[in-house]
Design a protein around this motif. Sequence first.
Motif, mmCIF file in Angstrom:
data_model
loop_
_atom_site.group_PDB
_atom_site.id
_atom_site.type_symbol
_atom_site.label_atom_id
_atom_site.label_comp_id
_atom_site.label_asym_id
_atom_site.label_seq_id
_atom_site.Cartn_x
_atom_site.Cartn_y
_atom_site.Cartn_z
ATOM 1 N N UNK A 198 0.840 -1.187 0.000
ATOM 2 C CA UNK A 198 0.000 0.000 0.000
ATOM 3 C C UNK A 198 0.882 1.247 0.000
ATOM 4 N N UNK A 199 0.649 2.128 -0.988
ATOM 5 C CA UNK A 199 1.366 3.403 -1.083
ATOM 6 C C UNK A 199 0.329 4.503 -1.230
ATOM 7 N N UNK A 200 0.424 5.542 -0.404
ATOM 8 C CA UNK A 200 -0.419 6.716 -0.531
ATOM 9 C C UNK A 200 0.355 7.811 -1.240
ATOM 10 N N UNK A 201 -0.367 8.687 -1.933
ATOM 11 C CA UNK A 201 0.335 9.775 -2.620
ATOM 12 C C UNK A 201 -0.511 11.031 -2.661
ATOM 13 N N UNK A 202 0.174 12.142 -2.613
ATOM 14 C CA UNK A 202 -0.382 13.479 -2.860
ATOM 15 C C UNK A 202 0.751 14.205 -3.571
ATOM 16 N N UNK A 203 1.369 15.206 -2.935
ATOM 17 C CA UNK A 203 2.530 15.861 -3.530
ATOM 18 C C UNK A 203 3.728 14.934 -3.582
ATOM 19 N N UNK A 260 3.251 0.116 3.749
ATOM 20 C CA UNK A 260 3.560 -1.273 4.074
ATOM 21 C C UNK A 260 4.612 -1.798 3.114
ATOM 22 N N UNK A 261 5.217 -2.908 3.510
ATOM 23 C CA UNK A 261 6.014 -3.707 2.589
ATOM 24 C C UNK A 261 5.023 -4.573 1.822
ATOM 25 N N UNK A 262 5.522 -5.414 0.926
ATOM 26 C CA UNK A 262 4.631 -6.376 0.285
ATOM 27 C C UNK A 262 4.167 -7.372 1.341
ATOM 28 N N UNK A 265 -5.645 -3.934 5.535
ATOM 29 C CA UNK A 265 -6.822 -3.110 5.863
ATOM 30 C C UNK A 265 -6.455 -2.020 6.865
ATOM 31 N N UNK A 266 -5.621 -2.365 7.832
ATOM 32 C CA UNK A 266 -5.188 -1.370 8.812
ATOM 33 C C UNK A 266 -4.390 -0.264 8.126
ATOM 34 N N UNK A 267 -3.504 -0.638 7.210
ATOM 35 C CA UNK A 267 -2.695 0.364 6.495
ATOM 36 C C UNK A 267 -3.588 1.263 5.630
ATOM 37 N N UNK A 268 -4.592 0.682 4.995
ATOM 38 C CA UNK A 268 -5.508 1.464 4.164
ATOM 39 C C UNK A 268 -6.252 2.485 5.022
ATOM 40 N N UNK A 269 -6.637 2.103 6.229
ATOM 41 C CA UNK A 269 -7.335 3.028 7.135
ATOM 42 C C UNK A 269 -6.431 4.178 7.555
ATOM 43 N N UNK A 270 -5.107 3.984 7.533
ATOM 44 C CA UNK A 270 -4.154 5.026 7.930
ATOM 45 C C UNK A 270 -3.969 6.091 6.856
ATOM 46 N N UNK A 271 -4.313 5.775 5.623
ATOM 47 C CA UNK A 271 -4.131 6.727 4.527
ATOM 48 C C UNK A 271 -5.042 7.923 4.763
#
Length: 173
Positions: free
Chosen positions: A71-76, A82-84, A96-102
């Motif tokens: 999971x990678x989030x992006x803006x600027x 997470x790792x793979x 799912x936990x990482x997605x909630x952190x975005x």
Amino acid sequence: MGGALTFGAGAAGQAIFMDGGTNEIVHPESVDVVLLLDESSSMELSQADDPRRETALACVETLDEDIRLKVIGFAGIARSYSDFLVADEEGKQQMKQRIQEVDLTGSTNYDAALSVAVESLNADARSESGKAIVFITDDVGEISVETEEMLKEAGYHLFHVRIGEQRNATEEL
């Protein structure tokens, strides 16, 4: 990247790539996927924050254990959450936990996000696995010609999931 390509989960949760130009189904034994989640403030303006999260969580539910997800989030800028992770029950819970952190912040830089995704696959993906990038965004941004060329050279499948007002569509770039 060629003709119409479709990515989906098979009946048993396996990853399937289908090339519409040749009607060839490619079913690699394993797949490594980078899930890019748009964190830009335009996601809130287009009321796409909750659908983005729901789409990502639903994606995780379809995964079988032969798939690894990062999971990678992006803006600027782009940042890794997470790792793979292997898509077993423990891995899915972590995903799912990482997605909630975005979270939402800043402007949109597609080029940075896609560059980090390609770098992650180049560095950490299994050599024998299929490789894909699932790009979830409200489509407020642009991909440069240089980034398009980088994606073509890498040969990874890019699936663009557009969410928000009148943007619910999926396409292969």
